[in-house]
Structures are given as structure tokens and as C-alpha cells.
Design a protein around this motif. Structure first.
Motif, PDB file in Angstrom:
ATOM      1  N   VAL A  85       7.581  -3.760  -1.016  1.00  0.00           N
ATOM      2  CA  VAL A  85       7.034  -3.251  -2.268  1.00  0.00           C
ATOM      3  C   VAL A  85       7.706  -1.914  -2.547  1.00  0.00           C
ATOM      4  CG1 VAL A  85       4.947  -2.468  -3.470  1.00  0.00           C
ATOM      5  CG2 VAL A  85       4.807  -4.383  -1.878  1.00  0.00           C
ATOM      6  N   GLY A  86       8.314  -1.792  -3.695  1.00  0.00           N
ATOM      7  CA  GLY A  86       8.939  -0.531  -4.077  1.00  0.00           C
ATOM      8  C   GLY A  86       9.991  -0.052  -3.101  1.00  0.00           C
ATOM      9  N   GLY A  87      10.680  -0.991  -2.468  1.00  0.00           N
ATOM     10  CA  GLY A  87      11.707  -0.633  -1.496  1.00  0.00           C
ATOM     11  C   GLY A  87      11.163  -0.305  -0.118  1.00  0.00           C
ATOM     12  N   VAL A  88       9.848  -0.430   0.073  1.00  0.00           N
ATOM     13  CA  VAL A  88       9.216  -0.147   1.361  1.00  0.00           C
ATOM     14  C   VAL A  88       8.858  -1.468   2.031  1.00  0.00           C
ATOM     15  CG1 VAL A  88       7.195   0.871   2.498  1.00  0.00           C
ATOM     16  CG2 VAL A  88       8.272   2.056   0.578  1.00  0.00           C
ATOM     17  N   LYS A  89       9.328  -1.655   3.252  1.00  0.00           N
ATOM     18  CA  LYS A  89       8.974  -2.858   4.003  1.00  0.00           C
ATOM     19  C   LYS A  89       7.653  -2.609   4.713  1.00  0.00           C
ATOM     20  CE  LYS A  89      13.539  -4.655   4.478  1.00  0.00           C
ATOM     21  NZ  LYS A  89      14.535  -5.330   5.234  1.00  0.00           N
ATOM     22  N   LEU A  90       6.708  -3.496   4.467  1.00  0.00           N
ATOM     23  CA  LEU A  90       5.383  -3.387   5.054  1.00  0.00           C
ATOM     24  C   LEU A  90       5.194  -4.477   6.089  1.00  0.00           C
ATOM     25  CD1 LEU A  90       3.426  -2.882   1.717  1.00  0.00           C
ATOM     26  CD2 LEU A  90       3.963  -1.125   3.412  1.00  0.00           C
ATOM     27  N   ASP A  91       4.552  -4.132   7.182  1.00  0.00           N
ATOM     28  CA  ASP A  91       4.244  -5.123   8.201  1.00  0.00           C
ATOM     29  C   ASP A  91       3.227  -6.113   7.658  1.00  0.00           C
ATOM     30  OD1 ASP A  91       5.888  -3.890  10.128  1.00  0.00           O
ATOM     31  OD2 ASP A  91       4.255  -2.557  10.745  1.00  0.00           O
ATOM     32  N   ASP A  92       3.407  -7.382   7.999  1.00  0.00           N
ATOM     33  CA  ASP A  92       2.430  -8.407   7.617  1.00  0.00           C
ATOM     34  C   ASP A  92       1.131  -8.221   8.382  1.00  0.00           C
ATOM     35  OD1 ASP A  92       4.051  -9.714   5.771  1.00  0.00           O
ATOM     36  OD2 ASP A  92       4.949 -10.992   7.296  1.00  0.00           O
ATOM     37  N   LYS A  93       1.243  -7.660   9.602  1.00  0.00           N
ATOM     38  CA  LYS A  93       0.083  -7.456  10.451  1.00  0.00           C
ATOM     39  C   LYS A  93       0.207  -6.107  11.146  1.00  0.00           C
ATOM     40  CE  LYS A  93      -0.391 -12.363  11.346  1.00  0.00           C
ATOM     41  NZ  LYS A  93      -0.303 -13.454  12.283  1.00  0.00           N
ATOM     42  N   VAL A  94      -0.934  -5.473  11.377  1.00  0.00           N
ATOM     43  CA  VAL A  94      -1.013  -4.240  12.170  1.00  0.00           C
ATOM     44  C   VAL A  94      -2.199  -4.383  13.115  1.00  0.00           C
ATOM     45  CG1 VAL A  94       0.022  -2.763  10.383  1.00  0.00           C
ATOM     46  CG2 VAL A  94      -2.466  -3.009  10.495  1.00  0.00           C
ATOM     47  N   THR A  95      -2.218  -3.570  14.153  1.00  0.00           N
ATOM     48  CA  THR A  95      -3.346  -3.570  15.069  1.00  0.00           C
ATOM     49  C   THR A  95      -4.072  -2.241  14.951  1.00  0.00           C
ATOM     50  OG1 THR A  95      -2.174  -5.044  16.574  1.00  0.00           O
ATOM     51  CG2 THR A  95      -4.046  -3.823  17.481  1.00  0.00           C
ATOM     52  N   VAL A  96      -5.368  -2.326  14.689  1.00  0.00           N
ATOM     53  CA  VAL A  96      -6.223  -1.150  14.574  1.00  0.00           C
ATOM     54  C   VAL A  96      -7.395  -1.356  15.531  1.00  0.00           C
ATOM     55  CG1 VAL A  96      -7.749   0.160  13.042  1.00  0.00           C
ATOM     56  CG2 VAL A  96      -5.549  -0.663  12.194  1.00  0.00           C
ATOM     57  N   ALA A  97      -7.570  -0.411  16.433  1.00  0.00           N
ATOM     58  CA  ALA A  97      -8.656  -0.474  17.423  1.00  0.00           C
ATOM     59  C   ALA A  97      -8.653  -1.804  18.168  1.00  0.00           C
ATOM     60  CB  ALA A  97      -9.998  -0.228  16.760  1.00  0.00           C
ATOM     61  N   GLY A  98      -7.453  -2.275  18.504  1.00  0.00           N
ATOM     62  CA  GLY A  98      -7.331  -3.498  19.277  1.00  0.00           C
ATOM     63  C   GLY A  98      -7.517  -4.774  18.479  1.00  0.00           C
ATOM     64  N   GLN A  99      -7.737  -4.665  17.181  1.00  0.00           N
ATOM     65  CA  GLN A  99      -7.916  -5.858  16.345  1.00  0.00           C
ATOM     66  C   GLN A  99      -6.740  -6.000  15.391  1.00  0.00           C
ATOM     67  OE1 GLN A  99     -11.713  -6.335  14.433  1.00  0.00           O
ATOM     68  NE2 GLN A  99     -11.038  -8.082  13.258  1.00  0.00           N
ATOM     69  N   GLU A 100      -6.250  -7.220  15.275  1.00  0.00           N
ATOM     70  CA  GLU A 100      -5.151  -7.501  14.365  1.00  0.00           C
ATOM     71  C   GLU A 100      -5.669  -7.581  12.934  1.00  0.00           C
ATOM     72  OE1 GLU A 100      -1.572 -10.131  15.309  1.00  0.00           O
ATOM     73  OE2 GLU A 100      -2.830 -11.416  14.035  1.00  0.00           O
ATOM     74  N   LEU A 101      -5.017  -6.841  12.047  1.00  0.00           N
ATOM     75  CA  LEU A 101      -5.348  -6.861  10.625  1.00  0.00           C
ATOM     76  C   LEU A 101      -4.173  -7.435   9.856  1.00  0.00           C
ATOM     77  CD1 LEU A 101      -6.875  -3.265  10.177  1.00  0.00           C
ATOM     78  CD2 LEU A 101      -8.025  -5.372  10.891  1.00  0.00           C
ATOM     79  N   VAL A 102      -4.462  -8.127   8.766  1.00  0.00           N
ATOM     80  CA  VAL A 102      -3.413  -8.715   7.936  1.00  0.00           C
ATOM     81  C   VAL A 102      -3.270  -7.916   6.647  1.00  0.00           C
ATOM     82  CG1 VAL A 102      -3.684 -11.033   8.879  1.00  0.00           C
ATOM     83  CG2 VAL A 102      -4.988 -10.373   6.850  1.00  0.00           C
ATOM     84  N   LEU A 103      -2.059  -7.922   6.124  1.00  0.00           N
ATOM     85  CA  LEU A 103      -1.807  -7.257   4.853  1.00  0.00           C
ATOM     86  C   LEU A 103      -2.536  -8.025   3.759  1.00  0.00           C
ATOM     87  CD1 LEU A 103      -0.303  -5.115   3.163  1.00  0.00           C
ATOM     88  CD2 LEU A 103       1.620  -6.722   3.051  1.00  0.00           C
ATOM     89  N   ASN A 104      -3.481  -7.374   3.125  1.00  0.00           N
ATOM     90  CA  ASN A 104      -4.253  -7.996   2.049  1.00  0.00           C
ATOM     91  C   ASN A 104      -3.490  -7.916   0.734  1.00  0.00           C
ATOM     92  OD1 ASN A 104      -7.055  -9.154   1.570  1.00  0.00           O
ATOM     93  ND2 ASN A 104      -6.898  -7.673  -0.091  1.00  0.00           N
ATOM     94  N   GLY A 105      -2.842  -6.764   0.497  1.00  0.00           N
ATOM     95  CA  GLY A 105      -2.082  -6.559  -0.723  1.00  0.00           C
ATOM     96  C   GLY A 105      -1.551  -5.143  -0.778  1.00  0.00           C
ATOM     97  N   ALA A 106      -0.566  -4.934  -1.657  1.00  0.00           N
ATOM     98  CA  ALA A 106       0.058  -3.620  -1.776  1.00  0.00           C
ATOM     99  C   ALA A 106       0.658  -3.460  -3.169  1.00  0.00           C
ATOM    100  CB  ALA A 106       1.141  -3.442  -0.720  1.00  0.00           C
TER     101      ALA A 106
END
Length: 185
Positions: free
Chosen positions: A22-43
Motif C-alpha cells: 500500500v502506497g509503496g509500503v510492503k505490509l506483512d500478511d501476518k504479525v505476532t502480538v503477545a504470542g498470538q498471530e494476527l492477520v492483516l485486516n486492511g490498510a
């Protein structure tokens, strides 16, 4: 032909999922926060006047398309990939303005101490530069703030995090098309 199909199928499974851009920025499809995998909802891109300010993205445990569903999920992350140099004061002013626009006077009074903490943490940045990444993670009952992966502070309270999320997803969001993009639209 069968061999070609098998090779093609194998390639499909061996190629990793591509990250969103998005806007020339590559975003991870998934990240880990507090040991839990989160998915990119939107940007989407936050603009101010004619300037691109940051790419705002939302990460959740599972996709959600409305603010109530976002608030029902935890942990969660709001990520800002900075597209231009900003002072800590500019960042603070925009966040406080967004809080005031999307929360009643009573709600603001109830989170005054946490808002003051946010101001202190963000002003300590002094400046965020193009390509810096600010993350706001809601974990347990606290909002954890980091700059380029380095923790900068933690602000207690689910009510504060809800108020903060409204900056982007509230009735008067920072930018309507950014809200739609963060909600996957």
C-alpha cells in the motif's frame, strides 16, 4: 501434460503468500502480538491536504468488517508506516484531535490520565521519519506503543484503547476512505 500440472501445483504451494503493498509500503500478511498471530485486516493511506502522511493498517486475530467486531477481538494492532517526517507534536496533535472528534466529553474525561500518558510517550519521539513504523498494540488491558519495534510505553485500560481505535474507525474517522480500507473495504 500431467507432469506439467504437478509442477505447476507444486510451485503454487511452495511460493509464500505475498505481503500486501500500500502506497509503496510492503505490509506483512501476518504479525505476532503477545504470542498470538494476527492477520492483516486492511490498510490505506492517510493524507493531509495533498501530503501522504502514513499507511495505516489494522491487524486482528480474524478478519472483521465493522468497528464493533474489531473491538470484540483482542489482541489487535494499529500500525502506522510513516511516509513523511513528522514532529512528535504533529503526531500528538493529530491523535488528540482524533480522540476528541470520536469520543464524548465524558469519555474524554474518563481517559484523561491515559491521554496524558499518550501525549508524553509520543512527544518523546521528538520526530518520526519517513519509513519509521509506529505500532499501537492492544494486549490484555493495555495499549503498548512501539517505534520501529522498540517499546516506548504502555497505557492501561480497555476504555482508552477503544477510544484510540475510534480515531480510525469511529463515526468521525481521521479519514473515511482509510476507515473503509482498514476494515477490508
Amino acid at each position: 501434460m500431467r507432469k506439467f500440472s504437478l509442477v505447476l501445483l507444486a510451485l503454487c504451494f511452495s511460493v509464500p503468500a505475498l505481503a500486501a503493498e500500500v502506497g509503496g509500503v510492503k505490509l506483512d500478511d501476518k504479525v505476532t502480538v503477545a504470542g498470538q498471530e494476527l492477520v492483516l485486516n486492511g490498510a490505506g493511506i492517510r493524507t493531509r491536504a495533498i501530503f501522504k502522511v502514513y499507511v495505516g493498517s489494522l491487524y486482528l486475530p480474524a478478519k472483521a468488517t465493522d468497528p464493533a467486531a474489531v473491538l470484540a477481538k483482542g489482541p489487535r494492532r494499529i500500525q502506522m508506516n510513516i511516509l513523511r517526517n513528522l514532529s512528535g507534536d504533529q503526531l500528538v496533535d493529530a491523535l488528540v484531535e482524533g480522540l476528541k472528534d470520536n469520543n464524548s466529553a465524558a469519555e474524554m474525561a474518563a481517559i484523561k490520565a491515559q491521554t496524558d500518558q499518550l501525549v508524553t510517550i509520543m512527544k518523546a519521539f521528538q520526530q518520526v521519519k519517513e519509513k519509521d513504523v509506529v505500532t499501537l498494540d492492544f494486549v490484555g488491558d493495555a495499549t503498548q506503543i512501539a517505534l520501529n519495534g522498540t517499546p516506548r510505553g504502555s497505557i492501561p485500560g480497555a476504555a482508552f484503547n477503544t477510544a484510540l481505535i475510534r480515531i480510525w474507525l469511529g463515526d468521525k474517522p481521521a479519514q473515511a476512505d482509510l476507515k473503509r480500507a482498514m476494515l477490508g473495504g
